[in-house]
Design a protein around this motif. Sequence first.
Motif, PDB file in Angstrom:
ATOM      1  N   UNK A 124       0.710  -1.098  -0.131  1.00  0.00           N
ATOM      2  CA  UNK A 124       0.034  -0.034   0.176  1.00  0.00           C
ATOM      3  C   UNK A 124       0.657   1.170   0.026  1.00  0.00           C
ATOM      4  N   UNK A 125       1.952   1.233   0.479  1.00  0.00           N
ATOM      5  CA  UNK A 125       2.934   2.274   0.433  1.00  0.00           C
ATOM      6  C   UNK A 125       3.113   2.556  -1.115  1.00  0.00           C
ATOM      7  N   UNK A 126       3.321   1.506  -1.925  1.00  0.00           N
ATOM      8  CA  UNK A 126       3.424   1.636  -3.358  1.00  0.00           C
ATOM      9  C   UNK A 126       2.403   2.168  -3.978  1.00  0.00           C
ATOM     10  N   UNK A 127       1.092   1.564  -3.604  1.00  0.00           N
ATOM     11  CA  UNK A 127      -0.062   1.932  -4.227  1.00  0.00           C
ATOM     12  C   UNK A 127      -0.202   3.598  -3.821  1.00  0.00           C
ATOM     13  N   UNK A 128       0.007   4.044  -2.848  1.00  0.00           N
ATOM     14  CA  UNK A 128      -0.097   5.257  -2.329  1.00  0.00           C
ATOM     15  C   UNK A 128       0.776   6.153  -3.096  1.00  0.00           C
ATOM     16  N   UNK A 129       1.945   5.604  -3.451  1.00  0.00           N
ATOM     17  CA  UNK A 129       2.862   6.585  -4.070  1.00  0.00           C
ATOM     18  C   UNK A 129       2.663   6.725  -5.534  1.00  0.00           C
ATOM     19  N   UNK A 130       2.089   5.585  -6.097  1.00  0.00           N
ATOM     20  CA  UNK A 130       1.977   5.655  -7.689  1.00  0.00           C
ATOM     21  C   UNK A 130       0.553   5.997  -8.048  1.00  0.00           C
ATOM     22  N   UNK A 131      -0.418   5.921  -7.414  1.00  0.00           N
ATOM     23  CA  UNK A 131      -1.676   6.185  -7.872  1.00  0.00           C
ATOM     24  C   UNK A 131      -2.228   7.600  -7.450  1.00  0.00           C
ATOM     25  N   UNK A 132      -2.872   8.364  -8.591  1.00  0.00           N
ATOM     26  CA  UNK A 132      -3.207   9.496  -8.196  1.00  0.00           C
ATOM     27  C   UNK A 132      -4.408   9.652  -7.275  1.00  0.00           C
ATOM     28  N   UNK A 133      -5.105   8.595  -6.956  1.00  0.00           N
ATOM     29  CA  UNK A 133      -6.263   8.370  -5.890  1.00  0.00           C
ATOM     30  C   UNK A 133      -6.182   6.952  -5.925  1.00  0.00           C
ATOM     31  N   UNK A 134      -7.001   6.577  -4.653  1.00  0.00           N
ATOM     32  CA  UNK A 134      -6.987   4.974  -4.577  1.00  0.00           C
ATOM     33  C   UNK A 134      -8.096   4.975  -3.350  1.00  0.00           C
ATOM     34  N   UNK A 135      -8.698   3.916  -3.307  1.00  0.00           N
ATOM     35  CA  UNK A 135      -9.824   3.724  -2.276  1.00  0.00           C
ATOM     36  C   UNK A 135     -10.309   2.471  -2.166  1.00  0.00           C
ATOM     37  N   UNK A 136     -11.432   1.989  -1.398  1.00  0.00           N
ATOM     38  CA  UNK A 136     -11.969   0.803  -1.213  1.00  0.00           C
ATOM     39  C   UNK A 136     -13.366   0.994  -0.994  1.00  0.00           C
ATOM     40  N   UNK A 137     -14.311   0.220  -1.793  1.00  0.00           N
ATOM     41  CA  UNK A 137     -15.720   0.266  -1.844  1.00  0.00           C
ATOM     42  C   UNK A 137     -16.166  -1.293  -1.477  1.00  0.00           C
ATOM     43  N   UNK A 138     -17.140  -1.447  -0.958  1.00  0.00           N
ATOM     44  CA  UNK A 138     -18.030  -2.771  -0.700  1.00  0.00           C
ATOM     45  C   UNK A 138     -18.361  -3.266  -2.069  1.00  0.00           C
ATOM     46  N   UNK A 139     -18.400  -4.538  -2.185  1.00  0.00           N
ATOM     47  CA  UNK A 139     -19.107  -5.049  -3.327  1.00  0.00           C
ATOM     48  C   UNK A 139     -20.580  -5.618  -3.059  1.00  0.00           C
ATOM     49  N   UNK A 140     -21.366  -5.778  -3.743  1.00  0.00           N
ATOM     50  CA  UNK A 140     -22.604  -5.984  -3.744  1.00  0.00           C
ATOM     51  C   UNK A 140     -23.050  -6.951  -2.829  1.00  0.00           C
ATOM     52  N   UNK A 141     -22.492  -8.102  -2.935  1.00  0.00           N
ATOM     53  CA  UNK A 141     -22.818  -9.397  -1.949  1.00  0.00           C
ATOM     54  C   UNK A 141     -21.863  -9.505  -0.949  1.00  0.00           C
ATOM     55  N   UNK A 142     -20.762  -9.801  -1.328  1.00  0.00           N
ATOM     56  CA  UNK A 142     -19.608  -9.996  -0.336  1.00  0.00           C
ATOM     57  C   UNK A 142     -18.258  -9.452  -0.626  1.00  0.00           C
ATOM     58  N   UNK A 143     -17.397  -8.926   0.031  1.00  0.00           N
ATOM     59  CA  UNK A 143     -16.095  -8.775  -0.366  1.00  0.00           C
ATOM     60  C   UNK A 143     -15.879  -7.255  -0.674  1.00  0.00           C
ATOM     61  N   UNK A 144     -14.937  -6.893  -1.118  1.00  0.00           N
ATOM     62  CA  UNK A 144     -14.598  -5.544  -1.486  1.00  0.00           C
ATOM     63  C   UNK A 144     -13.790  -5.127  -2.593  1.00  0.00           C
ATOM     64  N   UNK A 145     -13.737  -4.144  -3.245  1.00  0.00           N
ATOM     65  CA  UNK A 145     -13.146  -3.601  -4.556  1.00  0.00           C
ATOM     66  C   UNK A 145     -11.916  -2.637  -3.900  1.00  0.00           C
ATOM     67  N   UNK A 146     -10.627  -2.693  -4.360  1.00  0.00           N
ATOM     68  CA  UNK A 146      -9.772  -1.821  -4.090  1.00  0.00           C
ATOM     69  C   UNK A 146      -9.216  -1.246  -5.398  1.00  0.00           C
ATOM     70  N   UNK A 147      -9.682  -0.033  -5.647  1.00  0.00           N
ATOM     71  CA  UNK A 147      -9.504   0.752  -6.677  1.00  0.00           C
ATOM     72  C   UNK A 147      -8.179   1.676  -6.890  1.00  0.00           C
ATOM     73  N   UNK A 148      -7.497   1.828  -7.897  1.00  0.00           N
ATOM     74  CA  UNK A 148      -6.544   2.982  -7.938  1.00  0.00           C
ATOM     75  C   UNK A 148      -6.788   3.656  -9.229  1.00  0.00           C
TER      76      UNK A 148
END
Length: 168
Positions: A124-148
Amino acid sequence: MKPRTAPAELPAPTHTFTRLLRSTPRGARLARLLAARQLAVWGWPDGHEVAETAVSLVAELAANAVTHGRVPGRDFQLRLTVGPGLLRPDTLRIEVADAHGGRRPDPAAPVPVPGPDAESGRGLVLVDALASRWGVVDRLYCGKTVWAEIDLAHGAAPPRNRAPGRNR
């Protein structure tokens, strides 16, 4: 008789690539290879700044999905999207979705930097450094989506005249 008008310019297509992959280290490696191939098809060959950044983000997010988000018997999903269908049209969006609902990274919190002898914890240090933005959202039924997202410089978008095909 109606006056003649010039035809309206068609907007560039939204390109989307989606794949389900096994939640294994081999699946994470395949996500990285497929992303590199798809980005080349879209006009960002190996060595291009956009491709290098995107492939690094895919590698980190996929590795996190198979390491921390793995649910036995469940796959993870890779999605790449670029084009006017996004909230920010000059953006490449990378999404990695897993079936594990716990362990959610918080993009608003400072990303802890591991010590020099730590064997993990730099993803996540690399993700934070490389991405313009990133975040996490819940999936509809289960789990999560991490986006960058990567903001594309003027002229870095895929060619407008390229016709989208299946997953292109």
